[in-house]
Design an enzyme around this catalytic site. Structure first.
Site, PDB file in Angstrom:
ATOM      1  N   HIS A  54       0.543  -0.812   0.207  1.00 59.47           N
ATOM      2  CA  HIS A  54      -0.327  -0.462  -0.795  1.00 59.47           C
ATOM      3  C   HIS A  54       0.947   0.656   0.229  1.00 59.47           C
ATOM      4  CE1 HIS A  54      -3.780  -2.028   1.603  1.00 59.47           C
ATOM      5  NE2 HIS A  54      -3.391  -3.001   1.031  1.00 59.47           N
ATOM      6  N   GLU A  56       1.370   3.642   2.168  1.00 58.68           N
ATOM      7  CA  GLU A  56       2.368   4.067   3.216  1.00 58.68           C
ATOM      8  C   GLU A  56       2.893   3.414   3.506  1.00 58.68           C
ATOM      9  OE1 GLU A  56      -1.185   3.235   2.451  1.00 58.68           O
ATOM     10  OE2 GLU A  56      -2.733   4.235   3.981  1.00 58.68           O
ATOM     11  N   CYS A  90      -6.021   1.712   5.765  1.00 56.80           N
ATOM     12  CA  CYS A  90      -6.385   0.649   6.079  1.00 56.80           C
ATOM     13  C   CYS A  90      -5.855  -0.579   7.222  1.00 56.80           C
ATOM     14  CB  CYS A  90      -6.250  -0.711   5.502  1.00 56.80           C
ATOM     15  SG  CYS A  90      -5.088  -1.504   5.607  1.00 56.80           S
TER      16      CYS A  90
END
Lengths: 173, 345
Positions: A54, A56, A90
């Site tokens: 992801h 991040e 998430c």
């Protein structure tokens, strides 16, 4: 602060757009330390065949590289880094941000499917043993634009995912 | 970057490790047999919730079927479809029939006329209504069913697989032998990682369709990357095997992968695969496994920050887009000792 946040979020949105153009989930982010961008990330899941890549996680890697190159202590740098991300992190990324001890996250829209800062679970503020530190969230910056990109992405099918069995049956009919 | 040889599998891998195994076996007493214990998802593991409802005794037994028919038409149990309408107390006690849910703030005493005011139910044969605590939702496991039935008769659609797993009958001795062998890969990787100063945690990914070990790795958070816990390492090693991956494990020879055979069909992340972990994963790793579409997770020992049974039960949530099965206790003895052996630093 407000003006700077808008500026960083604008950059993050541009990265999300780039992800969308590359067939990835449109999430973009920046990690800012002392008014300097140390890490940029967009989703690289399909590219790396690794579902944990992801935006991040990609940005965290870049900050670590920067620390390594500049001989800085990552703990000190992450403790003063702000994450600007187009979508609520998430559950996995929220835990990763805790483990890196990032104190503040500014994000755009909610992540109804996987959100770890309140939407599904509240990992950002939960009392968790051995999982880093809680962090602060500021939500809602340029949320509409971030949502629009997600909607565009989910309207088209993920070309990398295998055809579901259910769908195959429908095709035969 | 690890074994690319097709012969590399559970059997072949063991030969290379033989001296290490022999030495350890001589030092340690035999471990007691282990059991693979199903870790139930949240809803399945909770105690049965109760909700108040009104019931009444049937004083004239011959009216029972008419009363049930009229009640079912006039007051269907839409919110409590799992409950049976009539309860037999046994002996000389009369039958009791469920009238309706009582709502959140039930009055202490209600009359039949108050509860069934519209005249659609002829109350002939019914006694005075009373409050009863009934199961609020359908039981999902046999223990939940048994608890629910103590309050009011309840329908139960038994999940055979869950019942078998709870009774410890899901796996044959051959299955267990294979599971133990797979976990041994994870245990050995954990030990080799510990020798390099890593946290002593290991993992292995297996394709249950072929029994092939696709990736073996250990925790690298003290070396390669602070977020590379053993499960994250294995997720990336599987990606390496599929021609992707984000990291290089050249400095960690115990982290290795097997590329899938051509003709296996295009693999998609960890779909359909099993993961063996020496200890229960943290919330980051457990969610990474949701994203990776893992099919089953087998772990050795629980950990205080674990999220597959100890804290959260992230594997069976209806609000996430993927669920997986979890079993704990595999090779528990050796896995527990990993945490207790002093790390080689």
């Amino acid at each position: 602060m407000e003006v700077a946040a808008e500026r960083w979020m604008d950059r993050a949105l541009r990265m999300a757009k780039e992800a969308l153009e590359n067939g990835e989930v449109p999430v973009g982010c920046l990690m800012v330390y002392n008014n300097e961008i140390l890490g940029k990330g967009r989703n690289e899941v399909n590219e790396t065949k690794n579902a944990t890549r992801h935006a991040e996680m990609v940005a965290i890697d870049q900050v670590l590289d920067w620390c390594h190159q500049h001989d800085k202590d990552p703990a000190e740098v992450f403790a003063h880094t702000v994450l600007y991300v187009t979508v609520e992190p998430c559950i996995m990324c929220a835990a990763a941000l805790r483990l890196m001890k990032i104190p503040l996250v500014v994000y755009g829209c909610q992540n109804e499917r996987f959100g770890g800062c309140g939407s599904v679970l509240n990992i950002s503020s939960a009392n968790l043993t051995d999982t880093g530190e809680p962090f602060q969230c500021i939500a809602g910056y340029r949320a509409e634009e971030a949502v629009d990109m997600l909607k565009t992405f989910y309207r088209q099918e993920n070309p990398n995912a295998p055809k579901s069995k259910v769908r195959k049956k429908e095709c035969h009919k | 970057m690890g074994a690319r040889d097709r012969d590399w599998g559970p059997g072949a891998g063991r030969a290379a490790m033989e001296p290490d195994c022999k030495r350890r076996k001589m030092e340690e007493p035999a471990d007691p047999p282990w059991e693979a214990l199903l870790v139930l998802p949240e809803l399945e593991s909770q105690e049965i919730e109760l909700t108040p409802a009104y019931a009444a005794p049937v004083l004239l037994r011959t009216e029972t079927s008419r009363l049930v028919r009229e009640l079912s038409a006039a007051r269907p149990l839409t919110e409590l479809p799992h409950l049976k309408r009539v309860r037999a107390q046994g002996g000389t006690q009369p039958l009791e029939v469920l009238l309706c849910p009582a709502g959140p703030l039930p009055g202490a005493s209600r009359t039949l006329a108050e509860l069934l005011p519209d005249g659609r139910v002829d109350v002939r044969g019914l006694g005075e209504p009373f409050l009863v605590q009934v199961p609020a939702r359908a039981p999902l496991t046999r223990p939940q069913f048994e608890e629910a039935a103590r309050h009011w008769p309840t329908a139960f659609h038994e999940n055979k697989r869950t019942s078998q797993a709870l009774a410890g009958r899901l796996f044959t001795p051959q299955d267990k032998a294979a599971m133990g062998a797979h976990m041994e890969h994870a245990v050995r990787a954990a030990r080799r990682g510990a020798e390099l100063g890593m946290v002593p945690a290991g993992a292995a990914v297996v394709d249950p369709a072929t029994g092939q070990v696709l990736a073996v790795g250990h925790d690298c958070r003290n070396g390669l990357h602070p977020l590379l816990h053993a499960a994250m390492v294995c997720i990336d090693l599987v990606a390496c095997g599929q021609g992707g991956g984000a990291y290089s494990y050249l400095d960690y020879p115990a982290c290795s992968f097997l590329p899938p055979l051509p003709g296996d069909g295009l693999p998609y992340i960890c779909t359909g695969y099993d993961l063996y972990l020496t200890r229960e994963p943290c919330v980051m790793c457990a969610m990474a496994l949701v994203h990776s579409r893992i099919q089953r997770v087998f772990y050795g020992v629980s950990s205080p920050h674990g999220t597959l049974g100890t804290g959260y039960r992230l594997h069976g949530r209806q609000d996430l887009n993927h669920r997986y099965e979890v079993f704990r206790g595999i090779l528990e003895g050796p896995c527990r000792r990993l945490g207790q052996e002093p790390a080689a630093r």
